[in-house]
Design a protein around this motif. Sequence first.
Motif, PDB file in Angstrom:
ATOM      1  N   ARG A 104       0.510  -4.027  -2.716  1.00 30.07           N
ATOM      2  CA  ARG A 104       0.692  -2.574  -2.093  1.00 30.07           C
ATOM      3  C   ARG A 104       1.347  -1.825  -3.450  1.00 30.07           C
ATOM      4  O   ARG A 104       1.455  -0.900  -3.473  1.00 30.07           O
ATOM      5  CB  ARG A 104       1.127  -2.161  -0.691  1.00 30.07           C
ATOM      6  N   SER A 105       2.296  -2.622  -3.957  1.00 27.05           N
ATOM      7  CA  SER A 105       3.031  -2.092  -4.812  1.00 27.05           C
ATOM      8  C   SER A 105       3.071  -2.125  -6.444  1.00 27.05           C
ATOM      9  O   SER A 105       3.511  -1.831  -7.501  1.00 27.05           O
ATOM     10  CB  SER A 105       4.732  -2.312  -4.669  1.00 27.05           C
ATOM     11  N   SER A 106       1.626  -2.584  -6.495  1.00 22.16           N
ATOM     12  CA  SER A 106       1.026  -2.667  -7.895  1.00 22.16           C
ATOM     13  C   SER A 106       0.815  -1.504  -8.598  1.00 22.16           C
ATOM     14  O   SER A 106       0.333  -0.502  -7.910  1.00 22.16           O
ATOM     15  CB  SER A 106      -0.009  -3.943  -8.065  1.00 22.16           C
ATOM     16  N   LEU A 121      -1.373  -1.060 -10.771  1.00 26.32           N
ATOM     17  CA  LEU A 121      -2.820  -0.952 -10.792  1.00 26.32           C
ATOM     18  C   LEU A 121      -3.459  -0.435  -9.522  1.00 26.32           C
ATOM     19  O   LEU A 121      -4.469   0.595  -9.731  1.00 26.32           O
ATOM     20  CB  LEU A 121      -3.587  -2.511 -11.092  1.00 26.32           C
ATOM     21  N   ARG A 122      -2.809  -0.756  -8.521  1.00 28.75           N
ATOM     22  CA  ARG A 122      -3.355  -0.230  -7.333  1.00 28.75           C
ATOM     23  C   ARG A 122      -3.112   1.285  -7.319  1.00 28.75           C
ATOM     24  O   ARG A 122      -3.852   2.226  -6.937  1.00 28.75           O
ATOM     25  CB  ARG A 122      -2.676  -0.920  -5.979  1.00 28.75           C
ATOM     26  N   ALA A 123      -1.896   1.660  -7.587  1.00 23.81           N
ATOM     27  CA  ALA A 123      -1.517   3.163  -7.794  1.00 23.81           C
ATOM     28  C   ALA A 123      -2.339   3.983  -8.687  1.00 23.81           C
ATOM     29  O   ALA A 123      -3.058   4.745  -8.399  1.00 23.81           O
ATOM     30  CB  ALA A 123      -0.097   3.248  -8.160  1.00 23.81           C
ATOM     31  N   LYS A 124      -2.738   3.352  -9.998  1.00 28.46           N
ATOM     32  CA  LYS A 124      -3.704   3.972 -10.564  1.00 28.46           C
ATOM     33  C   LYS A 124      -5.172   4.312 -10.132  1.00 28.46           C
ATOM     34  O   LYS A 124      -5.755   5.394 -10.292  1.00 28.46           O
ATOM     35  CB  LYS A 124      -3.749   3.053 -11.890  1.00 28.46           C
TER      36      LYS A 124
END
Length: 83
Positions: free
Chosen positions: A53-55, A57-60
């Motif tokens: 959840r804190s990656s 990549l996920r945020a992107k």
Amino acid sequence: MNPVRKAAVIDFLEWLRRNKSHIRSLVSLDREAFMTLVTEYELSKGVTAINSRSSNLRAKWESTHFIFANYASDGEALANYRG
């Protein structure tokens, strides 16, 4: 907002075409459905960071969903995409 590169979106769309042909549009997907597909796509490439959840990549990818959600069509979103 820092979305994935446009090339990554195009690769994702190609993966969807080959593996999830019933998905016709990214703009019509809610965040949860979009991220479920993105997670499956990234895992198919061996990229496990997407599970965190804190990656970054996920945020992107979440930023990418936000961009697509603000257009009427995938074509319009891609034409204006600045990732």
